[in-house]
Design a protein around this motif. Structure first.
Motif, PDB file in Angstrom:
ATOM      1  N   THR A 145      65.156 -13.805  40.221  1.00  0.00           N
ATOM      2  CA  THR A 145      66.252 -13.853  41.174  1.00  0.00           C
ATOM      3  C   THR A 145      65.716 -13.439  42.543  1.00  0.00           C
ATOM      4  O   THR A 145      64.776 -12.639  42.617  1.00  0.00           O
ATOM      5  CB  THR A 145      67.397 -12.900  40.776  1.00  0.00           C
ATOM      6  N   PRO A 146      66.286 -13.956  43.609  1.00  0.00           N
ATOM      7  CA  PRO A 146      65.790 -13.600  44.954  1.00  0.00           C
ATOM      8  C   PRO A 146      66.028 -12.134  45.278  1.00  0.00           C
ATOM      9  O   PRO A 146      67.098 -11.597  44.993  1.00  0.00           O
ATOM     10  CB  PRO A 146      66.617 -14.501  45.880  1.00  0.00           C
ATOM     11  N   VAL A 147      65.034 -11.495  45.863  1.00  0.00           N
ATOM     12  CA  VAL A 147      65.199 -10.123  46.345  1.00  0.00           C
ATOM     13  C   VAL A 147      65.872 -10.136  47.704  1.00  0.00           C
ATOM     14  O   VAL A 147      66.740  -9.316  47.996  1.00  0.00           O
ATOM     15  CB  VAL A 147      63.837  -9.408  46.419  1.00  0.00           C
ATOM     16  N   GLY A 148      65.473 -11.105  48.540  1.00  0.00           N
ATOM     17  CA  GLY A 148      66.121 -11.288  49.831  1.00  0.00           C
ATOM     18  C   GLY A 148      67.118 -12.426  49.774  1.00  0.00           C
ATOM     19  O   GLY A 148      67.885 -12.549  48.811  1.00  0.00           O
ATOM     20  N   SER A 149      67.078 -13.290  50.769  1.00  0.00           N
ATOM     21  CA  SER A 149      67.987 -14.429  50.794  1.00  0.00           C
ATOM     22  C   SER A 149      67.462 -15.544  49.897  1.00  0.00           C
ATOM     23  O   SER A 149      66.246 -15.674  49.700  1.00  0.00           O
ATOM     24  CB  SER A 149      68.132 -14.959  52.226  1.00  0.00           C
ATOM     25  N   PRO A 150      68.355 -16.359  49.336  1.00  0.00           N
ATOM     26  CA  PRO A 150      67.912 -17.500  48.520  1.00  0.00           C
ATOM     27  C   PRO A 150      67.014 -18.459  49.291  1.00  0.00           C
ATOM     28  O   PRO A 150      66.075 -19.011  48.715  1.00  0.00           O
ATOM     29  CB  PRO A 150      69.230 -18.166  48.118  1.00  0.00           C
ATOM     30  N   ILE A 151      67.289 -18.652  50.569  1.00  0.00           N
ATOM     31  CA  ILE A 151      66.471 -19.567  51.369  1.00  0.00           C
ATOM     32  C   ILE A 151      65.044 -19.055  51.494  1.00  0.00           C
ATOM     33  O   ILE A 151      64.072 -19.823  51.439  1.00  0.00           O
ATOM     34  CB  ILE A 151      67.088 -19.761  52.768  1.00  0.00           C
ATOM     35  N   GLN A 152      64.895 -17.754  51.674  1.00  0.00           N
ATOM     36  CA  GLN A 152      63.555 -17.166  51.758  1.00  0.00           C
ATOM     37  C   GLN A 152      62.784 -17.406  50.466  1.00  0.00           C
ATOM     38  O   GLN A 152      61.621 -17.829  50.477  1.00  0.00           O
ATOM     39  CB  GLN A 152      63.664 -15.673  52.034  1.00  0.00           C
ATOM     40  N   SER A 153      63.433 -17.145  49.333  1.00  0.00           N
ATOM     41  CA  SER A 153      62.782 -17.366  48.040  1.00  0.00           C
ATOM     42  C   SER A 153      62.514 -18.841  47.808  1.00  0.00           C
ATOM     43  O   SER A 153      61.485 -19.206  47.218  1.00  0.00           O
ATOM     44  CB  SER A 153      63.665 -16.806  46.920  1.00  0.00           C
ATOM     45  N   PHE A 154      63.418 -19.686  48.249  1.00  0.00           N
ATOM     46  CA  PHE A 154      63.241 -21.140  48.120  1.00  0.00           C
ATOM     47  C   PHE A 154      61.971 -21.584  48.840  1.00  0.00           C
ATOM     48  O   PHE A 154      61.168 -22.361  48.295  1.00  0.00           O
ATOM     49  CB  PHE A 154      64.467 -21.839  48.705  1.00  0.00           C
ATOM     50  N   ALA A 155      61.768 -21.074  50.059  1.00  0.00           N
ATOM     51  CA  ALA A 155      60.568 -21.417  50.821  1.00  0.00           C
ATOM     52  C   ALA A 155      59.309 -20.922  50.117  1.00  0.00           C
ATOM     53  O   ALA A 155      58.298 -21.635  50.033  1.00  0.00           O
ATOM     54  CB  ALA A 155      60.660 -20.832  52.230  1.00  0.00           C
TER      55      ALA A 155
END
Length: 267
Positions: A145-155
């Motif tokens: 699961t993303p620790v920060g924002s989903p977009i950050q993890s997506f990148a």
């Protein structure tokens, strides 16, 4: 006697014809070969998830593995399973890798759904075994699961999946590479990627790795990140390697038709 002999011959012929029809169907060599590949993929994915996710959950529950230990475990288990079943199934263990190989004509398109199913089943079984053995609570979730924002993890997932597929393309599809080192190269890439992205996105790089724990523990937070990101990343990584793969054809020739990708991957 003649009538009886003719009758016996007819029965023998029917049996032989039936055997040939059976052999050419479900028990054909091709079917057996595909079945062996699917079993190898399921087993390989099971142990990748069992060991990799196992290191995560054991560290969360008992604190003995440490983050570097988790990174090394992921790389080692992938390397071990590549050497164990790579000669049987190709050792994808990853729907994104399977899809990318199919897109670039290095894997039969008709086998893609079966490979993905085997990989997801292997991941679910590996995740289920951990759940039954360790009885984790919600805070011990061993998925991604993303620790920060989903977009950050997506990148991050796109970038690390790109690097993984780029390395796989180099060591597993290019005849100039030393094929015996494929497991070491791929495992090392995973270690590096988990070190970099693990604390941020969980460093999945693999939709099956994420789906197994998500299904077992009913945690689907930002699941799209770990399905779409690895697929986009591996497609980009495979495409980029094929662009730089050696070819003696001029660029205008290999790009002028719809066979562009096929002509590049056949070199």
């Amino acid at each position: 006697m003649t009538s009886s002999s003719n009758s016996n011959m007819e029965e023998i012929t029917k049996v032989e014809n039936g055997s040939r029809d059976w052999d050419s169907g479900f028990c054909s060599a091709a079917m057996v070969n595909v079945t062996q590949k699917l079993i190898a993929e399921a087993i390989g994915t099971f142990f990748v998830v069992f060991a990799g996710c196992g290191s995560v959950i054991v560290n969360k529950m008992y604190g003995e593995v440490t983050f570097p230990g988790i990174c090394i475990t992921w790389g080692l288990i992938v390397m071990v399973m590549v050497y164990s079943v790579g000669h049987i199934s190709g050792a994808h263990f990853n729907p994104a890798v399977t899809i990318t190989f199919a897109v670039f004509r290095r894997f039969p398109l008709k086998q893609v759904p079966f490979y993905i199913l085997a990989q997801v089943i292997g991941s679910i079984l590996g995740s289920g075994a951990l759940y039954l053995l360790l009885s984790p609570e919600a805070e011990h979730f061993y998925g991604t699961t993303p620790v920060g924002s989903p977009i950050q993890s997506f990148a991050f997932e796109i970038i690390i999946s790109f690097s993984l597929m780029f390395v796989i393309s180099g060591v597993a599809t290019d005849t100039r590479a030393i094929g015996e080192l494929a497991g070491i190269a791929v495992g090392s890439t995973i270690v590096i990627n988990v070190f970099i992205a693990g604390p941020i996105s969980g460093a999945s790089m693999n939709p099956a790795r994420t789906l197994g724990p998500a299904i077992i523990m009913n945690n689907y937070k930002a699941i799209w990140v770990y399905i779409l990101g690895p697929i986009l990343g591996t497609l980009a990584g495979g495409f980029t390697y094929n662009l730089i793969r050696f070819t003696d054809k001029p660029l205008r020739e290999i790009t002028k038709s719809s066979s562009f990708l096929g002509s590049m991957t056949r070199k």
